[in-house]
Design an enzyme around this catalytic site. Structure first.
Site, mmCIF file in Angstrom:
data_model
loop_
_atom_site.group_PDB
_atom_site.id
_atom_site.type_symbol
_atom_site.label_atom_id
_atom_site.label_comp_id
_atom_site.label_asym_id
_atom_site.label_seq_id
_atom_site.Cartn_x
_atom_site.Cartn_y
_atom_site.Cartn_z
ATOM 1 C CE LYS A 9 7.786 65.751 58.719
ATOM 2 N NZ LYS A 9 8.570 66.240 57.556
ATOM 3 C CG ASP A 133 4.070 63.404 57.572
ATOM 4 O OD1 ASP A 133 2.851 63.387 57.333
ATOM 5 O OD2 ASP A 133 4.730 64.441 57.674
#
Length: 288
Positions: A9, A133
Protein backbone atom coordinates in the site's frame (compact mmCIF):
# COMPACT_ATOMS: atom_id res chain seq x y z
CA UNK A 1 -0.60 -26.03 -3.59
CA UNK A 2 -2.49 -22.75 -3.24
CA UNK A 3 -1.06 -19.50 -4.58
CA UNK A 4 -1.94 -15.87 -3.84
CA UNK A 5 -0.38 -12.41 -3.93
CA UNK A 6 0.10 -10.07 -0.98
CA UNK A 7 0.01 -6.45 -2.19
CA UNK A 8 1.65 -3.32 -0.79
CA UNK A 9 0.00 0.00 0.00
CA UNK A 10 0.85 3.67 -0.09
CA UNK A 11 -0.62 6.47 2.02
CA UNK A 12 -2.32 9.36 0.26
CA UNK A 13 -1.69 11.93 2.97
CA UNK A 14 -1.35 11.25 6.67
CA UNK A 15 -2.52 13.62 9.38
CA UNK A 16 -1.41 12.98 12.97
CA UNK A 17 -4.28 14.44 14.99
CA UNK A 18 -3.50 13.41 18.56
CA UNK A 19 -0.87 11.64 20.63
CA UNK A 20 -2.62 9.28 23.04
CA UNK A 21 -1.47 8.35 26.59
CA UNK A 22 -0.92 4.80 25.32
CA UNK A 23 1.78 6.07 22.96
CA UNK A 24 -0.39 5.48 19.90
CA UNK A 25 -1.83 8.24 17.70
CA UNK A 26 -5.15 9.21 16.21
CA UNK A 27 -4.64 9.73 12.50
CA UNK A 28 -6.43 10.24 9.22
CA UNK A 29 -4.93 8.74 6.07
CA UNK A 30 -5.89 7.52 2.63
CA UNK A 31 -4.96 3.91 1.82
CA UNK A 32 -4.60 2.62 -1.72
CA UNK A 33 -2.85 -0.32 -3.38
CA UNK A 34 0.21 -0.60 -5.58
CA UNK A 35 1.24 -3.59 -7.72
CA UNK A 36 4.31 -4.38 -5.61
CA UNK A 37 3.56 -7.80 -4.13
CA UNK A 38 4.89 -10.88 -2.35
CA UNK A 39 3.94 -14.30 -3.72
CA UNK A 40 2.53 -16.97 -1.39
CA UNK A 41 2.69 -20.71 -2.08
CA UNK A 42 0.92 -22.78 0.56
CA UNK A 43 0.85 -26.56 1.03
CA UNK A 44 -0.61 -28.85 3.64
CA UNK A 45 2.10 -30.33 5.83
CA UNK A 46 2.78 -32.22 9.05
CA UNK A 47 3.62 -29.02 10.90
CA UNK A 48 3.75 -25.27 10.34
CA UNK A 49 6.73 -24.09 8.29
CA UNK A 50 7.66 -20.63 7.03
CA UNK A 51 10.17 -20.31 4.19
CA UNK A 52 11.18 -16.84 3.00
CA UNK A 53 13.18 -15.98 -0.12
CA UNK A 54 14.89 -13.17 1.81
CA UNK A 55 17.22 -14.62 4.46
CA UNK A 56 17.55 -11.24 6.18
CA UNK A 57 13.92 -11.41 7.36
CA UNK A 58 13.40 -13.59 10.46
CA UNK A 59 11.07 -16.55 9.92
CA UNK A 60 10.52 -17.19 13.64
CA UNK A 61 7.47 -16.54 15.83
CA UNK A 62 8.07 -12.77 15.63
CA UNK A 63 7.26 -12.73 11.92
CA UNK A 64 3.75 -11.37 11.34
CA UNK A 65 2.90 -14.40 9.18
CA UNK A 66 3.72 -16.67 12.13
CA UNK A 67 1.81 -14.43 14.53
CA UNK A 68 -1.25 -14.52 12.29
CA UNK A 69 -0.98 -18.30 11.87
CA UNK A 70 -0.62 -18.87 15.60
CA UNK A 71 -3.49 -16.50 16.43
CA UNK A 72 -5.78 -18.35 14.04
CA UNK A 73 -4.79 -21.71 15.54
CA UNK A 74 -5.13 -20.43 19.11
CA UNK A 75 -8.56 -18.83 18.78
CA UNK A 76 -10.18 -20.82 15.96
CA UNK A 77 -8.21 -24.06 15.78
CA UNK A 78 -6.65 -25.73 12.75
CA UNK A 79 -7.70 -29.12 11.41
CA UNK A 80 -4.55 -29.21 9.25
CA UNK A 81 -1.10 -27.66 9.28
CA UNK A 82 0.44 -25.70 6.43
CA UNK A 83 3.79 -24.79 4.93
CA UNK A 84 4.15 -21.20 3.66
CA UNK A 85 6.75 -20.47 0.99
CA UNK A 86 6.98 -16.71 0.40
CA UNK A 87 8.79 -14.93 -2.42
CA UNK A 88 9.52 -11.55 -0.84
CA UNK A 89 9.53 -8.53 -3.14
CA UNK A 90 8.08 -5.75 -0.94
CA UNK A 91 10.95 -4.09 0.98
CA UNK A 92 10.74 -4.26 4.78
CA UNK A 93 10.60 -1.06 6.83
CA UNK A 94 9.60 0.86 3.72
CA UNK A 95 6.21 2.29 4.70
CA UNK A 96 4.48 -0.07 2.27
CA UNK A 97 2.78 -2.36 4.79
CA UNK A 98 4.43 -5.55 3.59
CA UNK A 99 4.30 -7.33 6.95
CA UNK A 100 0.70 -6.33 7.61
CA UNK A 101 -0.30 -7.38 4.11
CA UNK A 102 1.36 -10.76 4.66
CA UNK A 103 -0.46 -11.24 7.97
CA UNK A 104 -3.82 -10.34 6.44
CA UNK A 105 -3.34 -12.76 3.54
CA UNK A 106 -2.30 -15.51 5.95
CA UNK A 107 -5.61 -15.16 7.77
CA UNK A 108 -7.61 -15.10 4.54
CA UNK A 109 -5.81 -18.23 3.28
CA UNK A 110 -6.46 -20.13 6.52
CA UNK A 111 -10.08 -18.98 6.54
CA UNK A 112 -10.52 -20.38 3.03
CA UNK A 113 -8.57 -23.63 3.39
CA UNK A 114 -10.07 -24.46 6.78
CA UNK A 115 -13.56 -23.49 5.52
CA UNK A 116 -14.28 -21.51 8.69
CA UNK A 117 -16.32 -18.80 6.90
CA UNK A 118 -15.18 -16.03 9.24
CA UNK A 119 -16.16 -12.48 8.30
CA UNK A 120 -13.64 -9.73 7.66
CA UNK A 121 -14.40 -8.28 11.10
CA UNK A 122 -13.81 -11.68 12.71
CA UNK A 123 -10.39 -11.87 11.03
CA UNK A 124 -9.54 -8.32 12.11
CA UNK A 125 -10.41 -9.17 15.71
CA UNK A 126 -7.91 -12.04 15.69
CA UNK A 127 -4.86 -9.80 15.19
CA UNK A 128 -6.09 -6.25 15.67
CA UNK A 129 -3.08 -5.40 17.86
CA UNK A 130 -0.42 -6.62 15.43
CA UNK A 131 -0.61 -3.75 12.94
CA UNK A 132 -2.76 -0.66 12.49
CA UNK A 133 -3.11 -1.17 8.74
CA UNK A 134 -4.04 -4.88 8.87
CA UNK A 135 -7.80 -4.10 8.70
CA UNK A 136 -7.23 -2.27 5.42
CA UNK A 137 -5.49 -5.29 3.91
CA UNK A 138 -8.17 -7.69 5.13
CA UNK A 139 -10.96 -5.58 3.65
CA UNK A 140 -8.97 -5.31 0.42
CA UNK A 141 -10.37 -2.00 -0.84
CA UNK A 142 -8.99 1.56 -0.96
CA UNK A 143 -10.33 3.77 1.78
CA UNK A 144 -9.90 6.29 4.54
CA UNK A 145 -8.21 5.11 7.74
CA UNK A 146 -9.12 6.91 10.97
CA UNK A 147 -8.60 6.40 14.70
CA UNK A 148 -5.40 4.37 14.97
CA UNK A 149 -5.74 3.73 11.24
CA UNK A 150 -7.85 0.64 11.92
CA UNK A 151 -11.25 2.13 11.16
CA UNK A 152 -11.60 1.84 7.39
CA UNK A 153 -14.17 3.75 5.36
CA UNK A 154 -14.04 2.32 1.81
CA UNK A 155 -13.69 5.13 -0.73
CA UNK A 156 -12.99 5.24 -4.46
CA UNK A 157 -9.58 6.91 -4.09
CA UNK A 158 -7.33 4.62 -6.12
CA UNK A 159 -5.44 7.19 -8.25
CA UNK A 160 -6.21 7.53 -11.94
CA UNK A 161 -2.53 7.93 -12.67
CA UNK A 162 0.71 5.97 -12.90
CA UNK A 163 2.24 5.44 -9.44
CA UNK A 164 6.03 5.14 -9.31
CA UNK A 165 7.25 3.94 -5.91
CA UNK A 166 10.94 4.16 -5.03
CA UNK A 167 12.64 2.43 -2.10
CA UNK A 168 15.79 4.34 -1.07
CA UNK A 169 17.59 1.25 0.23
CA UNK A 170 17.19 1.65 3.99
CA UNK A 171 14.47 1.17 6.58
CA UNK A 172 12.68 3.93 8.48
CA UNK A 173 11.62 3.58 12.12
CA UNK A 174 7.88 4.02 12.64
CA UNK A 175 8.41 4.78 16.34
CA UNK A 176 10.96 7.50 15.57
CA UNK A 177 8.74 9.05 12.88
CA UNK A 178 5.77 9.36 15.22
CA UNK A 179 7.95 10.32 18.18
CA UNK A 180 9.36 13.37 16.39
CA UNK A 181 6.17 14.60 14.69
CA UNK A 182 3.93 17.38 16.01
CA UNK A 183 0.25 16.37 16.17
CA UNK A 184 -2.25 18.89 14.79
CA UNK A 185 -5.81 18.32 16.10
CA UNK A 186 -7.32 20.92 13.77
CA UNK A 187 -5.91 20.61 10.23
CA UNK A 188 -7.15 23.14 7.70
CA UNK A 189 -8.37 20.46 5.29
CA UNK A 190 -9.43 16.89 5.93
CA UNK A 191 -7.77 14.22 3.83
CA UNK A 192 -11.16 12.82 2.87
CA UNK A 193 -12.25 16.17 1.45
CA UNK A 194 -9.01 16.61 -0.49
CA UNK A 195 -9.10 13.14 -2.02
CA UNK A 196 -12.78 13.25 -2.88
CA UNK A 197 -13.19 16.87 -3.99
CA UNK A 198 -9.87 18.18 -5.30
CA UNK A 199 -8.17 17.41 -8.62
CA UNK A 200 -4.97 15.37 -8.40
CA UNK A 201 -2.77 18.23 -9.58
CA UNK A 202 -3.91 20.24 -6.53
CA UNK A 203 -2.79 17.60 -4.06
CA UNK A 204 0.80 18.88 -3.83
CA UNK A 205 -0.53 22.10 -2.28
CA UNK A 206 -3.09 20.50 0.07
CA UNK A 207 -2.22 16.88 0.84
CA UNK A 208 0.48 16.43 3.48
CA UNK A 209 2.11 13.56 5.34
CA UNK A 210 2.82 14.86 8.85
CA UNK A 211 5.50 12.20 9.36
CA UNK A 212 7.48 13.37 6.35
CA UNK A 213 9.31 16.46 7.75
CA UNK A 214 10.93 14.75 10.78
CA UNK A 215 11.89 11.70 8.71
CA UNK A 216 13.41 13.76 5.88
CA UNK A 217 15.36 15.81 8.44
CA UNK A 218 17.14 12.61 9.45
CA UNK A 219 17.22 10.99 5.99
CA UNK A 220 17.90 13.58 3.31
CA UNK A 221 17.82 11.04 0.48
CA UNK A 222 14.06 10.67 0.98
CA UNK A 223 13.59 14.37 0.32
CA UNK A 224 15.94 14.21 -2.65
CA UNK A 225 13.94 11.38 -4.23
CA UNK A 226 10.72 13.33 -3.70
CA UNK A 227 12.24 16.36 -5.43
CA UNK A 228 13.48 14.19 -8.30
CA UNK A 229 10.02 12.72 -8.82
CA UNK A 230 8.62 16.23 -9.19
CA UNK A 231 11.49 17.11 -11.54
CA UNK A 232 10.58 14.08 -13.67
CA UNK A 233 7.00 15.37 -13.98
CA UNK A 234 4.99 13.89 -11.11
CA UNK A 235 1.80 15.79 -10.31
CA UNK A 236 2.04 14.62 -6.69
CA UNK A 237 4.84 13.06 -4.66
CA UNK A 238 5.12 12.09 -1.01
CA UNK A 239 6.64 9.68 1.44
CA UNK A 240 4.44 6.67 2.17
CA UNK A 241 3.47 6.21 5.81
CA UNK A 242 6.46 6.51 8.12
CA UNK A 243 8.86 5.90 5.22
CA UNK A 244 11.22 5.18 3.81
CA UNK A 245 9.63 4.73 0.36
CA UNK A 246 8.58 7.68 -1.76
CA UNK A 247 6.01 7.65 -4.54
CA UNK A 248 5.11 9.95 -7.39
CA UNK A 249 1.88 9.99 -9.40
CA UNK A 250 2.16 10.69 -13.13
CA UNK A 251 -0.61 11.49 -15.60
CA UNK A 252 1.25 10.27 -18.72
CA UNK A 253 2.64 6.78 -19.16
CA UNK A 254 5.79 7.71 -21.09
CA UNK A 255 6.78 10.24 -18.42
CA UNK A 256 6.27 7.65 -15.67
CA UNK A 257 8.23 5.03 -17.61
CA UNK A 258 11.12 7.43 -18.18
CA UNK A 259 11.23 8.20 -14.45
CA UNK A 260 11.03 4.49 -13.62
CA UNK A 261 13.93 3.68 -15.92
CA UNK A 262 16.02 6.50 -14.48
CA UNK A 263 15.65 5.27 -10.89
CA UNK A 264 16.09 1.67 -12.00
CA UNK A 265 19.40 2.54 -13.67
CA UNK A 266 20.55 3.99 -10.34
CA UNK A 267 19.87 0.58 -8.72
CA UNK A 268 16.91 1.70 -6.65
CA UNK A 269 14.18 -0.88 -6.03
CA UNK A 270 11.15 0.51 -7.84
CA UNK A 271 7.61 -0.36 -8.79
CA UNK A 272 5.32 1.13 -11.42
CA UNK A 273 1.57 0.73 -10.91
CA UNK A 274 -0.93 1.41 -13.67
CA UNK A 275 -3.88 3.83 -13.27
CA UNK A 276 -6.96 2.67 -11.35
CA UNK A 277 -5.13 -0.49 -10.26
CA UNK A 278 -7.30 -3.22 -8.73
CA UNK A 279 -5.38 -5.99 -6.92
CA UNK A 280 -6.26 -9.64 -7.46
CA UNK A 281 -7.13 -10.96 -3.99
CA UNK A 282 -7.88 -14.46 -5.23
CA UNK A 283 -6.50 -17.61 -3.60
CA UNK A 284 -6.00 -20.18 -6.32
CA UNK A 285 -5.42 -23.95 -6.31
CA UNK A 286 -2.44 -24.79 -8.49
CA UNK A 287 -1.86 -28.23 -9.98
CA UNK A 288 1.66 -29.46 -9.27
Amino acid sequence: MWIANSYAKINLGLQVLERLPTGYHNIETGFCFIEWNDRFEVNRGESYQLILSDDSIPNDDNNLISKAYNAFDRYIGLKNHYSFNITKNIPAGAGLGGGSSNAALTLRILNKLEETNLSDEDLVDLIRDLGADIPFFIKGKPGLGTGLGQQIDPLDIQPDGWILTVYPGFESSTADAYGHCEPNPNPEFSIKRILMEEEMDEWQYLLQNDLEPPVITRNHLIGNIKDQLYDFGAVYSAMSGSGSSVFGIFEQDFVAIQAYESFHELDFKTNLTKPNFTPDHGIYLKDV
